[in-house]
Design a protein around this motif. Structure first.
Motif, short mmCIF file in Angstrom:
data_model
loop_
_atom_site.label_atom_id
_atom_site.label_comp_id
_atom_site.label_asym_id
_atom_site.label_seq_id
_atom_site.Cartn_x
_atom_site.Cartn_y
_atom_site.Cartn_z
N VAL A 5 0.67 -1.31 -0.03
CA VAL A 5 0.03 0.03 0.02
C VAL A 5 0.95 1.19 -0.03
O VAL A 5 1.58 1.41 0.91
CB VAL A 5 -0.89 -0.05 1.26
N VAL A 6 0.73 2.21 -1.07
CA VAL A 6 1.47 3.56 -1.15
C VAL A 6 0.41 4.56 -0.81
O VAL A 6 -0.43 4.67 -1.45
CB VAL A 6 1.98 3.50 -2.62
N SER A 7 0.96 5.30 0.22
CA SER A 7 0.32 6.42 0.74
C SER A 7 0.82 7.72 0.57
O SER A 7 2.09 7.65 1.21
CB SER A 7 -0.33 6.33 2.10
N ALA A 8 0.45 8.63 -0.17
CA ALA A 8 1.32 9.86 -0.38
C ALA A 8 0.50 11.01 0.18
O ALA A 8 0.85 12.21 0.02
CB ALA A 8 1.02 10.31 -2.01
N GLY A 9 -0.04 10.69 1.41
CA GLY A 9 -0.42 11.79 2.39
C GLY A 9 0.51 12.65 3.04
O GLY A 9 1.55 11.99 3.36
N LEU A 10 0.38 13.68 3.17
CA LEU A 10 1.44 14.43 3.83
C LEU A 10 1.20 14.93 5.23
O LEU A 10 2.15 15.18 5.89
CB LEU A 10 1.56 15.84 3.10
N SER A 11 -0.16 14.87 5.73
CA SER A 11 -0.36 15.34 7.30
C SER A 11 -0.63 14.14 7.92
O SER A 11 -0.75 12.99 7.45
CB SER A 11 -1.68 16.31 7.08
N GLN A 12 -0.74 14.32 9.37
CA GLN A 12 -1.00 13.36 10.34
C GLN A 12 -2.20 13.76 11.03
O GLN A 12 -1.77 14.81 12.11
CB GLN A 12 0.26 12.75 11.14
N PRO A 13 -3.34 13.33 11.42
CA PRO A 13 -3.60 12.33 10.69
C PRO A 13 -4.03 12.59 9.27
O PRO A 13 -3.99 13.67 8.69
CB PRO A 13 -5.11 11.74 11.43
N SER A 14 -3.88 11.62 8.23
CA SER A 14 -4.13 11.97 6.90
C SER A 14 -5.39 11.35 6.20
O SER A 14 -5.63 9.85 6.46
CB SER A 14 -2.96 11.42 6.06
N SER A 15 -6.03 11.97 5.68
CA SER A 15 -7.36 11.32 4.95
C SER A 15 -6.90 10.43 3.63
O SER A 15 -7.57 9.40 3.51
CB SER A 15 -8.52 12.48 4.20
N GLY A 72 -0.09 -7.44 -5.29
CA GLY A 72 -1.09 -6.44 -5.61
C GLY A 72 -0.67 -5.18 -5.12
O GLY A 72 0.10 -5.17 -4.01
N LEU A 73 -1.02 -3.92 -5.41
CA LEU A 73 -0.60 -2.77 -5.13
C LEU A 73 -1.99 -1.82 -4.85
O LEU A 73 -3.11 -1.77 -5.90
CB LEU A 73 0.19 -1.79 -6.27
N ILE A 74 -2.01 -1.16 -3.94
CA ILE A 74 -2.92 -0.05 -3.51
C ILE A 74 -2.15 1.35 -3.62
O ILE A 74 -1.14 1.35 -2.73
CB ILE A 74 -3.74 -0.29 -2.27
N ALA A 75 -2.62 2.23 -4.40
CA ALA A 75 -1.84 3.68 -4.45
C ALA A 75 -2.81 4.64 -4.29
O ALA A 75 -3.84 4.84 -5.01
CB ALA A 75 -1.03 3.69 -5.76
N VAL A 76 -2.68 5.63 -3.33
CA VAL A 76 -3.57 6.80 -2.84
C VAL A 76 -2.95 7.76 -2.79
O VAL A 76 -1.84 7.90 -2.13
CB VAL A 76 -4.66 6.21 -1.79
N THR A 77 -3.31 8.88 -3.50
CA THR A 77 -2.57 10.13 -3.42
C THR A 77 -3.65 11.33 -3.23
O THR A 77 -5.02 11.22 -3.37
CB THR A 77 -2.11 10.52 -4.88
N SER A 83 -4.55 16.90 -9.90
CA SER A 83 -3.78 15.66 -10.50
C SER A 83 -3.17 15.20 -9.11
O SER A 83 -3.42 15.64 -8.09
CB SER A 83 -2.61 16.29 -11.35
N TYR A 84 -2.44 14.27 -9.51
CA TYR A 84 -1.59 13.49 -8.45
C TYR A 84 -0.60 14.38 -7.71
O TYR A 84 -0.28 15.26 -8.37
CB TYR A 84 -1.22 12.24 -8.70
N SER A 85 -0.27 14.12 -6.52
CA SER A 85 0.88 15.18 -6.09
C SER A 85 2.16 14.84 -6.61
O SER A 85 2.68 13.65 -7.09
CB SER A 85 1.00 14.73 -4.43
N GLY A 86 3.00 15.83 -6.38
CA GLY A 86 4.38 15.71 -6.98
C GLY A 86 5.37 14.64 -6.36
O GLY A 86 5.98 13.80 -6.94
#
Length: 220
Positions: A5-15, A72-77, A83-86
């Motif tokens: 699982v790839v999460s590109a969230g920047l904050s904590q907690p992150s939606s 398998g891969l889950i990718a969330v941005t 668009s998706y984050s840098g």
């Protein structure tokens, strides 16, 4: 099986991480898998170093290897500028162009408004199609007002079921022979090539070879 699982969230907690976790839970309810979560915010410095030096630090190298070796891969941005984050794009720019070929991917995104709901189709799906992954039909976008709504829960459940189905072994499929083995075994559907024409959580999915579809068009 291994689910990364790839999460590109920047904050904590992150939606973004919350959506990633809910997609993960929906997937593992249907397919037993070991889960590894990669938080890109923790790798931001290493990603920048790799981009300018061409050499990944150890933690980043391990993350790239985990993605390449996943079943398998889950990718969330999060959505930035429609668009998706840098950070998200930079990470996937570092993955070898052949590492994700045929890998089942569930794409997700979060944003502050429903106006960005098509980001999964005009940004994420083309990115993973370029990487030659098998992107599941249901991508999930969650706007701020979607949390707690039945519609979001239903989409998450459906997407998790699709990814679990694509990760499951295909009965009767054969593994290509390699110098290390002379045996054949069931392999995941990511080894198949063709057009996915239907997905049914109870009946599975149908993959029709492109040659067969082309022949049908010529005779139709």
């Amino acid at each position: 099986m291994k689910l990364v699982v790839v999460s590109a969230g920047l904050s904590q907690p992150s939606s973004t991480r919350l959506l990633a976790d809910r997609l993960t839970a929906a997937t593992v309810r249907r397919a037993a898998a070991d889960v590894e979560v990669i938080e890109l915010r923790d790798l931001a410095t290493e990603i920048a170093q790799h981009l300018v030096t061409g050499f990944p630090p150890a933690r980043l190298a391990a993350a790239l290897d985990a993605v390449a070796g996943a079943d398998g891969l889950i990718a969330v941005t999060p959505v930035f500028s429609a668009s998706y984050s840098g950070l998200f794009k930079s990470f996937f720019d570092l993955i070898d162009k052949d590492a994700l070929t045929g890998k089942p991917v569930l794409a997700g995104a979060t944003g502050g408004t429903a106006r960005h709901s098509l980001v999964t189709e005009h940004a994420l799906r083309p990115l993973f199609t370029y990487l030659r992954t098998l992107v599941v039909p249901t991508a999930v976008y969650a706007a701020s007002q979607d949390w707690g709504e039945d519609g979001l829960a239903a989409r998450i459940t459906r997407a998790g079921q699709e990814l679990a189905r694509f990760m499951a072994p295909v009965e009767g499929a054969e593994r290509p022979r390699t110098p290390d083995t002379d045996t054949t075994a069931a392999i995941a559907p990511r080894s198949l090539t063709g057009a996915i024409t239907s997905v049914d959580p109870t009946a599975g999915f149908e993959v029709v070879p492109f040659e067969q579809r082309l022949a049908a068009l010529r005779t139709g």
